[in-house]
Design an enzyme around this catalytic site. Structure first.
Site, PDB file in Angstrom:
ATOM      1  N   ARG A 296       2.446   2.459 -14.231  1.00 26.77           N
ATOM      2  CA  ARG A 296       2.750   2.045 -12.854  1.00 26.77           C
ATOM      3  C   ARG A 296       1.786   2.672 -11.845  1.00 26.77           C
ATOM      4  NH1 ARG A 296       8.949   3.386 -12.384  1.00 26.77           N
ATOM      5  NH2 ARG A 296       8.567   2.791 -10.202  1.00 26.77           N
TER       6      ARG A 296
ATOM      7  N   TYR B 133       1.910  -1.892 -23.078  1.00 28.55           N
ATOM      8  CA  TYR B 133       2.684  -2.307 -21.910  1.00 28.55           C
ATOM      9  C   TYR B 133       2.029  -3.528 -21.266  1.00 28.55           C
ATOM     10  CZ  TYR B 133       5.663   1.867 -21.595  1.00 28.55           C
ATOM     11  OH  TYR B 133       6.604   2.851 -21.828  1.00 28.55           O
TER      12      TYR B 133
ATOM     13  N   ASP C   9      11.468   3.800 -18.007  1.00 31.14           N
ATOM     14  CA  ASP C   9      12.131   4.217 -16.771  1.00 31.14           C
ATOM     15  C   ASP C   9      13.185   3.206 -16.331  1.00 31.14           C
ATOM     16  OD1 ASP C   9      10.457   6.425 -16.626  1.00 31.14           O
ATOM     17  OD2 ASP C   9       8.976   5.387 -15.401  1.00 31.14           O
TER      18      ASP C   9
ATOM     19  N   ARG D 144      10.179   6.233 -24.327  1.00 35.17           N
ATOM     20  CA  ARG D 144      11.168   6.047 -23.268  1.00 35.17           C
ATOM     21  C   ARG D 144      10.632   5.111 -22.187  1.00 35.17           C
ATOM     22  NH1 ARG D 144      12.555  12.436 -22.145  1.00 35.17           N
ATOM     23  NH2 ARG D 144      13.059  13.021 -24.305  1.00 35.17           N
TER      24      ARG D 144
END
Length: 264
Positions: A200, A113, A55, A53
């Protein structure tokens, strides 16, 4: 199926309603858009499972999903037909048949990422939804050295949100790098899996090191302390892209989502 998307206008990947329920007004998700497009092509409701998933505001270079569809559609038909029913910010990159034992989430061995920061005095005008802006000059070498303390299997409690629903915080962070190309600083990270806001929160902490507000060894201390309140702030979603998962070669997926064999 591989899915590419600009997440700027979406409330994340995850569908916010149960299958068959009305969409919540103003809370569009990428999953909803993909399932609606696939259902049109399939001629029946089609639900999907994703590799990981993302955000709200986070983008996907190659999200991988699996679904059960009728055999009457060939891979090219699935790809082009689905894309024709998707908004301009989402497309299907490819589609391949897989075995019944394949699972987009559980078959993945790693996930990757990328986080990009525009590091200059002036805010961006172009590509601003794909970059985070930092006006203060960042010490990229210090950020890279500090990040290496995170490599390996650790308890990443200090870098997950309090809303994270994972049963435990142990993750194997396989690689992380911080590099600069002109005014763009790029953080790339690969792990077996990630916690909610983990990337993050790591970037937010590395930014403190890059600005000289914390020493390099502080990141390792925060990791060992397992206390979210000691880490840096959560970096904005702008600039974060889910590059995609990686699968064993036997899954038969395209090269960009397949683990490469080590050189002999």
């Amino acid at each position: 199926m591989g899915i590419e998307y600009d997440g700027s206008a979406f409330s994340g990947w995850q569908r916010l309603t149960r299958p068959g329920e009305e969409d919540r007004r103003g809370e569009a998700t990428v999953q909803q858009a993909v399932e609606q497009a696939l259902s049109f092509v399939a001629g029946r409701r089609t639900d999907v499972v994703c590799a990981g998933r993302t955000d709200a505001g986070v983008h996907g270079a190659c999200q991988v999903i699996h679904f059960d569809g009728p055999a009457a559609r060939d891979p090219r038909g699935w790809t082009l037909g689905t894309t024709s029913r998707l908004p301009a910010s989402v497309c299907a990159l490819w589609c391949v048949p897989v075995g019944d034992d394949f699972h987009a989430r559980f078959s993945a061995r790693a996930r990757r990422y990328r986080y990009r920061i525009l590091n200059r005095n002036v805010r961006p005008a172009l590509g601003r939804g794909m970059l985070t802006w930092e006006r203060r000059r960042l010490d990229v070498a210090a950020m890279h050295r500090a990040a290496q303390a995170l490599v390996g299997e650790h308890d990443f409690s200090a870098f997950r949100t309090v809303h994270c629903q994972a049963p435990h915080a142990r993750r194997d962070l396989q690689a992380i790098s911080v590099t600069r190309q002109d005014d763009v600083v790029e953080v790339q990270v690969q792990a077996n899996a990630f916690l909610h806001h983990m990337v993050r929160n790591i970037v937010g902490s590395l930014l403190l090191v890059g600005r000289g507000e914390q020493p390099e060894d502080w990141v390792g201390q925060v990791l060992a302390g397992r206390d979210r309140t000691r880490a840096g702030p959560t970096a904005p979603p702008d600039g974060l892209v889910f590059l995609g998962p990686l699968y064993p070669a036997e899954c038969g997926l395209p090269a960009n989502v397949t683990l490469q064999s080590p050189a002999p």
